[in-house]
Design an enzyme around this catalytic site. Sequence first.
Site, PDB file in Angstrom:
ATOM      1  N   ASP A  37       0.931  -1.055  -0.155  1.00 30.88           N
ATOM      2  CA  ASP A  37       0.263   0.144  -0.158  1.00 30.88           C
ATOM      3  C   ASP A  37       0.679   0.945   0.265  1.00 30.88           C
ATOM      4  O   ASP A  37       1.808   1.416   0.827  1.00 30.88           O
ATOM      5  CB  ASP A  37      -0.975   0.435   1.159  1.00 30.88           C
ATOM      6  CG  ASP A  37      -1.829   1.090   1.761  1.00 30.88           C
ATOM      7  OD1 ASP A  37      -1.550   1.880   0.776  1.00 30.88           O
ATOM      8  OD2 ASP A  37      -3.079   1.147   2.571  1.00 30.88           O
ATOM      9  N   ALA A  61      -2.477   4.668  -9.206  1.00 32.35           N
ATOM     10  CA  ALA A  61      -3.296   5.231  -8.408  1.00 32.35           C
ATOM     11  C   ALA A  61      -4.911   5.428  -8.364  1.00 32.35           C
ATOM     12  O   ALA A  61      -5.142   4.634  -8.584  1.00 32.35           O
ATOM     13  CB  ALA A  61      -3.146   6.559 -10.217  1.00 32.35           C
ATOM     14  N   TYR A  62      -5.599   6.121  -7.546  1.00 28.03           N
ATOM     15  CA  TYR A  62      -6.342   6.626  -7.431  1.00 28.03           C
ATOM     16  C   TYR A  62      -7.163   6.948  -8.685  1.00 28.03           C
ATOM     17  O   TYR A  62      -7.469   8.106  -9.175  1.00 28.03           O
ATOM     18  CB  TYR A  62      -7.565   7.353  -6.466  1.00 28.03           C
ATOM     19  CG  TYR A  62      -8.648   7.413  -6.314  1.00 28.03           C
ATOM     20  CD1 TYR A  62      -9.637   6.540  -5.667  1.00 28.03           C
ATOM     21  CD2 TYR A  62      -9.600   7.665  -6.486  1.00 28.03           C
ATOM     22  CE1 TYR A  62     -10.572   5.893  -4.601  1.00 28.03           C
ATOM     23  CE2 TYR A  62     -10.661   7.977  -6.882  1.00 28.03           C
ATOM     24  CZ  TYR A  62     -11.029   6.920  -5.905  1.00 28.03           C
ATOM     25  OH  TYR A  62     -13.084   6.861  -5.622  1.00 28.03           O
ATOM     26  N   THR A  63      -8.136   5.994  -9.425  1.00 25.25           N
ATOM     27  CA  THR A  63      -8.416   6.434 -11.106  1.00 25.25           C
ATOM     28  C   THR A  63      -9.655   6.287 -11.315  1.00 25.25           C
ATOM     29  O   THR A  63     -10.198   7.181 -13.250  1.00 25.25           O
ATOM     30  CB  THR A  63      -7.467   5.594 -12.470  1.00 25.25           C
ATOM     31  OG1 THR A  63      -8.044   4.219 -11.771  1.00 25.25           O
ATOM     32  CG2 THR A  63      -5.983   5.703 -12.469  1.00 25.25           C
ATOM     33  N   THR A 102      -1.303  13.650 -15.659  1.00 21.47           N
ATOM     34  CA  THR A 102      -2.531  13.301 -15.986  1.00 21.47           C
ATOM     35  C   THR A 102      -3.291  14.947 -16.474  1.00 21.47           C
ATOM     36  O   THR A 102      -2.402  15.793 -16.545  1.00 21.47           O
ATOM     37  CB  THR A 102      -3.769  13.334 -15.782  1.00 21.47           C
ATOM     38  OG1 THR A 102      -4.921  13.434 -16.271  1.00 21.47           O
ATOM     39  CG2 THR A 102      -4.246  13.885 -14.147  1.00 21.47           C
ATOM     40  N   ASP A 103      -3.906  14.592 -17.726  1.00 22.03           N
ATOM     41  CA  ASP A 103      -3.895  16.124 -18.744  1.00 22.03           C
ATOM     42  C   ASP A 103      -4.719  17.043 -17.635  1.00 22.03           C
ATOM     43  O   ASP A 103      -5.552  18.340 -17.722  1.00 22.03           O
ATOM     44  CB  ASP A 103      -4.503  16.001 -19.842  1.00 22.03           C
ATOM     45  CG  ASP A 103      -5.636  14.864 -19.884  1.00 22.03           C
ATOM     46  OD1 ASP A 103      -5.882  13.967 -19.440  1.00 22.03           O
ATOM     47  OD2 ASP A 103      -6.745  15.034 -20.510  1.00 22.03           O
ATOM     48  N   TYR A 126     -10.093  14.960  -7.929  1.00 14.27           N
ATOM     49  CA  TYR A 126      -9.198  13.958  -8.816  1.00 14.27           C
ATOM     50  C   TYR A 126      -7.609  14.330  -9.481  1.00 14.27           C
ATOM     51  O   TYR A 126      -6.737  13.912  -9.047  1.00 14.27           O
ATOM     52  CB  TYR A 126      -9.643  12.581 -10.164  1.00 14.27           C
ATOM     53  CG  TYR A 126      -8.332  12.281 -11.048  1.00 14.27           C
ATOM     54  CD1 TYR A 126      -8.103  11.281 -10.483  1.00 14.27           C
ATOM     55  CD2 TYR A 126      -8.556  12.315 -12.623  1.00 14.27           C
ATOM     56  CE1 TYR A 126      -7.355  10.481 -11.347  1.00 14.27           C
ATOM     57  CE2 TYR A 126      -7.074  11.661 -13.263  1.00 14.27           C
ATOM     58  CZ  TYR A 126      -6.751  10.759 -13.228  1.00 14.27           C
ATOM     59  OH  TYR A 126      -5.551  10.192 -13.516  1.00 14.27           O
ATOM     60  N   LYS A 130      -3.572  14.682  -8.592  1.00 12.93           N
ATOM     61  CA  LYS A 130      -2.111  14.496  -9.022  1.00 12.93           C
ATOM     62  C   LYS A 130      -1.511  15.294  -9.632  1.00 12.93           C
ATOM     63  O   LYS A 130      -0.738  15.154  -9.044  1.00 12.93           O
ATOM     64  CB  LYS A 130      -3.349  13.937 -10.931  1.00 12.93           C
ATOM     65  CG  LYS A 130      -4.296  12.623 -10.532  1.00 12.93           C
ATOM     66  CD  LYS A 130      -3.124  10.861 -10.207  1.00 12.93           C
ATOM     67  CE  LYS A 130      -2.270  11.200 -11.598  1.00 12.93           C
ATOM     68  NZ  LYS A 130      -1.340   9.965 -11.401  1.00 12.93           N
ATOM     69  N   TRP A 151      -6.579  10.116 -21.401  1.00 12.16           N
ATOM     70  CA  TRP A 151      -7.740   9.683 -22.681  1.00 12.16           C
ATOM     71  C   TRP A 151      -6.969   7.963 -22.509  1.00 12.16           C
ATOM     72  O   TRP A 151      -6.946   7.581 -24.533  1.00 12.16           O
ATOM     73  CB  TRP A 151      -8.114   9.808 -23.947  1.00 12.16           C
ATOM     74  CG  TRP A 151      -8.747  11.853 -23.844  1.00 12.16           C
ATOM     75  CD1 TRP A 151      -8.864  12.150 -22.215  1.00 12.16           C
ATOM     76  CD2 TRP A 151     -10.041  12.144 -24.726  1.00 12.16           C
ATOM     77  NE1 TRP A 151      -9.960  13.285 -22.656  1.00 12.16           N
ATOM     78  CE2 TRP A 151     -10.064  13.570 -23.981  1.00 12.16           C
ATOM     79  CE3 TRP A 151     -10.211  11.435 -25.956  1.00 12.16           C
ATOM     80  CZ2 TRP A 151     -10.760  14.457 -25.080  1.00 12.16           C
ATOM     81  CZ3 TRP A 151     -11.481  12.262 -26.496  1.00 12.16           C
ATOM     82  CH2 TRP A 151     -11.409  13.173 -26.152  1.00 12.16           C
TER      83      TRP A 151
HETATM   84  N1  NAP Z   1      -6.509   6.388 -17.406  1.00 16.47           N
HETATM   85  C1  NAP Z   1      -6.737   6.818 -18.086  1.00 16.47           C
HETATM   86  O1  NAP Z   1      -7.426   7.281 -19.274  1.00 16.47           O
HETATM   87  C2  NAP Z   1      -6.002   7.631 -17.692  1.00 16.47           C
HETATM   88  C3  NAP Z   1      -5.211   9.561 -18.265  1.00 16.47           C
HETATM   89  C4  NAP Z   1      -4.432  10.529 -17.980  1.00 16.47           C
HETATM   90  C5  NAP Z   1      -3.309   9.730 -17.188  1.00 16.47           C
HETATM   91  N2  NAP Z   1      -3.900   8.974 -16.713  1.00 16.47           N
HETATM   92  C6  NAP Z   1      -2.665   8.216 -15.435  1.00 16.47           C
HETATM   93  O2  NAP Z   1      -2.062   6.671 -15.837  1.00 16.47           O
HETATM   94  C7  NAP Z   1      -1.964   6.386 -14.755  1.00 16.47           C
HETATM   95  C8  NAP Z   1      -2.418   4.540 -14.976  1.00 16.47           C
HETATM   96  O3  NAP Z   1      -3.262   4.572 -15.475  1.00 16.47           O
HETATM   97  P1  NAP Z   1      -4.657   3.417 -15.297  1.00 16.47           P
HETATM   98  O4  NAP Z   1      -5.695   3.014 -15.609  1.00 16.47           O
HETATM   99  O5  NAP Z   1      -3.545   2.246 -16.324  1.00 16.47           O
HETATM  100  O6  NAP Z   1      -4.487   2.941 -13.988  1.00 16.47           O
HETATM  101  P2  NAP Z   1      -5.729   1.491 -13.200  1.00 16.47           P
HETATM  102  O7  NAP Z   1      -6.269   0.672 -14.324  1.00 16.47           O
HETATM  103  O8  NAP Z   1      -6.851   2.174 -12.685  1.00 16.47           O
HETATM  104  O9  NAP Z   1      -4.396   1.026 -12.303  1.00 16.47           O
HETATM  105  C9  NAP Z   1      -4.414   1.133 -11.375  1.00 16.47           C
HETATM  106  C10 NAP Z   1      -3.331   0.665 -10.428  1.00 16.47           C
HETATM  107  O10 NAP Z   1      -3.159   0.864  -9.139  1.00 16.47           O
HETATM  108  C11 NAP Z   1      -2.988   0.646  -7.941  1.00 16.47           C
HETATM  109  N3  NAP Z   1      -3.113   1.195  -6.684  1.00 16.47           N
HETATM  110  C12 NAP Z   1      -4.754   1.336  -6.526  1.00 16.47           C
HETATM  111  N4  NAP Z   1      -3.878   2.144  -4.878  1.00 16.47           N
HETATM  112  C13 NAP Z   1      -3.009   1.612  -5.003  1.00 16.47           C
HETATM  113  C14 NAP Z   1      -2.454   1.783  -3.039  1.00 16.47           C
HETATM  114  N5  NAP Z   1      -2.915   1.935  -2.141  1.00 16.47           N
HETATM  115  N6  NAP Z   1      -1.234   1.099  -3.644  1.00 16.47           N
HETATM  116  C15 NAP Z   1      -0.506   0.551  -4.271  1.00 16.47           C
HETATM  117  N7  NAP Z   1      -0.902   0.264  -5.495  1.00 16.47           N
HETATM  118  C16 NAP Z   1      -2.046   0.967  -5.648  1.00 16.47           C
HETATM  119  C17 NAP Z   1      -3.979  -0.980  -8.577  1.00 16.47           C
HETATM  120  O11 NAP Z   1      -3.837  -1.740  -7.820  1.00 16.47           O
HETATM  121  P3  NAP Z   1      -4.437  -3.204  -7.442  1.00 16.47           P
HETATM  122  O12 NAP Z   1      -5.000  -3.671  -9.147  1.00 16.47           O
HETATM  123  O13 NAP Z   1      -4.476  -3.697  -6.244  1.00 16.47           O
HETATM  124  O14 NAP Z   1      -6.320  -2.080  -6.998  1.00 16.47           O
HETATM  125  C18 NAP Z   1      -3.226  -0.952 -10.061  1.00 16.47           C
HETATM  126  O15 NAP Z   1      -2.745  -2.010 -10.689  1.00 16.47           O
HETATM  127  C19 NAP Z   1      -2.164   6.887 -13.077  1.00 16.47           C
HETATM  128  O16 NAP Z   1      -1.021   7.772 -12.908  1.00 16.47           O
HETATM  129  C20 NAP Z   1      -3.312   8.165 -14.082  1.00 16.47           C
HETATM  130  O17 NAP Z   1      -3.338   8.861 -12.672  1.00 16.47           O
HETATM  131  C21 NAP Z   1      -5.095   7.849 -16.589  1.00 16.47           C
END
Ligand code: NAP
Length: 288
Positions: A37, A61-63, A102-103, A126, A130, A151
Amino acid sequence: MLKIALIGSTGMLGIDVNSAFKGVNCLIKNYNSKNLDIADARSVSEAFNVFQPDYIINCAAYTNVDGAETEKEKAEAVNNTGVKNLADSALNIGSRIIHLSTDYVFDGSKNLPYTEDDAVNPLNEYGLSKLRGEEALKKSGASYIILRTSWLYGKNGKNFVNTILKAADTKKTIEVVDDQFGSPTYTKDVAYAISEIIIKDNSKNEIYHLTNHGNTSWYKFAVEIVKVFKRTNCEIIPVSSDKFLRPANRPAYSILDNSKIKEDYNIELRPWKDALKKYCSDIGYFII
Ligand SMILES: NC(=O)c1ccc[n+]([C@@H]2O[C@H](COP(=O)([O-])OP(=O)(O)OC[C@H]3O[C@@H](n4cnc5c(N)ncnc54)[C@H](OP(=O)(O)O)[C@@H]3O)[C@@H](O)[C@H]2O)c1
């Protein structure tokens, strides 16, 4: 051999990052919320004191953008405190952090692509969490690269492409907002770029924007999805975002200027339409 701690290894991007390093001579250790964690400073420092990674790639991240409006503390714990904990440990053991952002740190009031020097002003919790994470990392004294992307879609997570495909299989029409503009980005392309950055690393502390080339609206993105995935019997209808009031406000414009990473690392992601076609073939759909 290079040692890499991959945080968020079970996430949509994290899984592709792991695959991107398959041909690279390195040792990757995977972390997710079940075995570490990141909001718990002691666990983070214990884990890294043992593993002593050269790099920490933070895809955790918390996404849940809407969820963060009511779960502010959870978003803060992962997106801000978690990043600070990683940064403090990285400083202690001399690791370099590659952190994803993020954007949504921008408010969308600009009408030209955002550069890394543009003023930030998140519109939702969010984005704010970030941004605080970015600031904590910059202030920590640890060596860092912050990659802001947008995105995202990929094989292993909830995302817009999969949502449209699912809806297109059961509905004759889908309404999609036509007044928010950004750059759809394939997780595999970001993952590969991260491996290139590590190979070419210039050791500078910088923020970079990194998205697939070009931009569109959610509506036009949906139109392209049904075209590429051959779901054209489903009609996509453009609507204004006023019609879909959601808990979190989103920027109307969050197109990122990618020229800095091209200049420093010669990294340029392919056009978003090409990336979407590649995603289609990667997940096993036939394209003409
Ligand atoms: N998705 C988008 O559209 C988007 C856009 C722009 C930027 N981003 C950024 O890109 C990155 C990757 O995003 P994603 O969409 O791939 O995220 P995601 O699929 O939601 O995955 C989040 C990951 O974070 C882990 N996690 C959550 N809480 C945690 C904690 N307390 N300790 C350790 N691990 C934890 C989760 O583990 P568990 O599986 O064990 O829960 C999972 O492996 C993030 O930084 C996000 O902000 C995303």
